[in-house]
Design a protein around this motif. Structure first.
Motif, PDB file in Angstrom:
ATOM      1  N   ALA A  34       8.178   2.157  -3.834  1.00 51.50           N
ATOM      2  CA  ALA A  34       6.973   1.530  -3.278  1.00 51.50           C
ATOM      3  C   ALA A  34       7.427   0.443  -2.321  1.00 51.50           C
ATOM      4  O   ALA A  34       8.564  -0.037  -2.387  1.00 51.50           O
ATOM      5  CB  ALA A  34       6.091   0.930  -4.375  1.00 51.50           C
ATOM      6  N   LEU A  46      14.064   6.157   1.547  1.00 52.96           N
ATOM      7  CA  LEU A  46      14.117   7.351   0.710  1.00 52.96           C
ATOM      8  C   LEU A  46      15.512   7.545   0.127  1.00 52.96           C
ATOM      9  O   LEU A  46      15.662   7.887  -1.055  1.00 52.96           O
ATOM     10  CB  LEU A  46      13.698   8.576   1.525  1.00 52.96           C
ATOM     11  CG  LEU A  46      12.244   8.601   2.021  1.00 52.96           C
ATOM     12  CD1 LEU A  46      12.007   9.830   2.884  1.00 52.96           C
ATOM     13  CD2 LEU A  46      11.264   8.564   0.863  1.00 52.96           C
ATOM     14  N   ILE A 102       6.203  11.130  -3.635  1.00 55.86           N
ATOM     15  CA  ILE A 102       6.847  10.584  -2.435  1.00 55.86           C
ATOM     16  C   ILE A 102       7.693  11.674  -1.777  1.00 55.86           C
ATOM     17  O   ILE A 102       8.493  12.342  -2.421  1.00 55.86           O
ATOM     18  CB  ILE A 102       7.729   9.370  -2.791  1.00 55.86           C
ATOM     19  CG1 ILE A 102       6.867   8.213  -3.302  1.00 55.86           C
ATOM     20  CG2 ILE A 102       8.534   8.914  -1.570  1.00 55.86           C
ATOM     21  CD1 ILE A 102       7.668   7.044  -3.829  1.00 55.86           C
ATOM     22  N   ILE A 150       4.880   8.208  -7.729  1.00 55.39           N
ATOM     23  CA  ILE A 150       6.283   8.192  -7.345  1.00 55.39           C
ATOM     24  C   ILE A 150       6.799   9.618  -7.164  1.00 55.39           C
ATOM     25  O   ILE A 150       7.568   9.908  -6.238  1.00 55.39           O
ATOM     26  CB  ILE A 150       7.112   7.418  -8.384  1.00 55.39           C
ATOM     27  CG1 ILE A 150       6.700   5.946  -8.389  1.00 55.39           C
ATOM     28  CG2 ILE A 150       8.600   7.560  -8.121  1.00 55.39           C
ATOM     29  CD1 ILE A 150       7.306   5.140  -9.515  1.00 55.39           C
ATOM     30  N   ARG A 155       3.878   9.726   1.909  1.00 57.72           N
ATOM     31  CA  ARG A 155       3.065   9.288   0.760  1.00 57.72           C
ATOM     32  C   ARG A 155       3.702   8.090   0.044  1.00 57.72           C
ATOM     33  O   ARG A 155       3.741   8.037  -1.197  1.00 57.72           O
ATOM     34  CB  ARG A 155       2.844  10.429  -0.230  1.00 57.72           C
ATOM     35  CG  ARG A 155       2.119  11.634   0.322  1.00 57.72           C
ATOM     36  CD  ARG A 155       1.927  12.683  -0.757  1.00 57.72           C
ATOM     37  NE  ARG A 155       1.360  13.912  -0.254  1.00 57.72           N
ATOM     38  CZ  ARG A 155       0.057  14.196  -0.186  1.00 57.72           C
ATOM     39  NH1 ARG A 155      -0.830  13.294  -0.597  1.00 57.72           N
ATOM     40  NH2 ARG A 155      -0.369  15.344   0.287  1.00 57.72           N
ATOM     41  N   MET A 156       4.187   7.130   0.794  1.00 55.45           N
ATOM     42  CA  MET A 156       4.821   5.957   0.189  1.00 55.45           C
ATOM     43  C   MET A 156       3.764   5.015  -0.393  1.00 55.45           C
ATOM     44  O   MET A 156       2.899   4.528   0.338  1.00 55.45           O
ATOM     45  CB  MET A 156       5.649   5.210   1.220  1.00 55.45           C
ATOM     46  CG  MET A 156       6.335   3.946   0.696  1.00 55.45           C
ATOM     47  SD  MET A 156       7.548   4.277  -0.602  1.00 55.45           S
ATOM     48  CE  MET A 156       8.881   5.013   0.374  1.00 55.45           C
TER      49      MET A 156
END
Length: 261
Positions: free
Chosen positions: A101, A95, A259, A256, A130-131
């Motif tokens: 991704a 992060l 995330i 994206i 939520r990757m």
């Protein structure tokens, strides 16, 4: 130019294993080819990290920093417990680096062993944040005459149900998988399809009709394939302009943007 705002979900830079003679692999060459096709945003992974099963992930970061519009993809082994013993630290590092991704390829051994205990605890953290996970060389992303490596449709179904907040992206969806991927995507709202090598006649139209446009992602497949075919397929599909915009890039931007949420 098409007027669509493309965001490429499937790009690799760096020297790949068994390159073809004309293959362009440097970041500058690959991104120049994308720009020539009016593609100015891309998820990119480094070939060295793919070949070494994640050891060179950091090599993509200075490339991304030098090329606005690109976002880094890290490679994670299919069976990751040994490689990422501290999943909390690993996710935080991703992060912090802006990773958009992760890319997972079936192992040479036990590629169909996809139970949570085998995939590793980092998958729970993928679910938490939520990757997006790019699933490469699955049974749904290969030609029928290519070697089977792992991640069957059943594996993907079970993984999607176990980790319902993880967007599972089938990379290079193959036309031969259409009769399986449609019910799979209907059952699993977190399964997506990347369409760089999806060559079925009226295939985009069929997918949009059967599962909707919201989980279809544009990709070029660079450097293994040129961007042109995917650009043409998206631009000239017999679907609405709104549906084209979703596939071209807005779906990926939405993933994206989620995330960490």
């Amino acid at each position: 130019m098409s007027g669509l705002n493309f965001f490429d979900a499937n790009v690799v830079v760096g020297r790949v294993v068994r390159p073809t003679p004309p293959m362009r692999v440097t970041p500058e060459d690959v991104l120049a080819d994308l720009a020539r096709h009016d593609i100015h945003e891309a998820l990119i992974a480094h070939a060295h990290a793919i070949d070494r099963s994640h050891e060179d992930n950091a090599g993509i970061l200075p490339i991304v920093a030098a090329h606005p519009g690109t976002r880094p993809v890290f490679t994670v082994p299919q069976h990751s417990s040994i490689d990422f013993p501290d999943p909390d630290a690993a996710i935080q590092s991703m992060l912090d680096a802006g990773v958009a991704a992760v890319r997972v390829t079936p192992s040479r051994y036990n590629g169909y062993t996809c139970d949570p205990w085998a995939l590793g605890p980092i998958w729970r953290r993928f679910d938490d944040v939520r990757m997006p996970v790019l699933l490469v060389n699955t049974d749904l992303g290969r030609y029928p005459d290519q070697p089977a490596l792992g991640f069957s449709a059943k594996n993907i179904y079970e993984t999607a149900k176990t980790f319902p907040r993880v967007p599972l992206i089938i990379v290079r969806l193959n036309f031969s998988a259409l009769r399986v991927v449609v019910p799979l995507m209907r059952e699993c709202a977190n399964v997506y399809a990347e369409l760089s090598f999806f060559t079925a006649h009226r295939g985009y139209e069929t997918l949009v009709r059967e599962v909707g446009p919201d989980r279809l992602l544009f990709g070029s497949g660079m450097p293994w394939g040129p961007p042109g075919p995917a650009v043409v397929a998206t631009t000239y599909a017999a679907i609405s302009e709104d549906e084209k915009r979703l596939i071209a890039g807005d779906n990926l931007r939405r993933l994206i943007g989620a995330i960490g949420s």
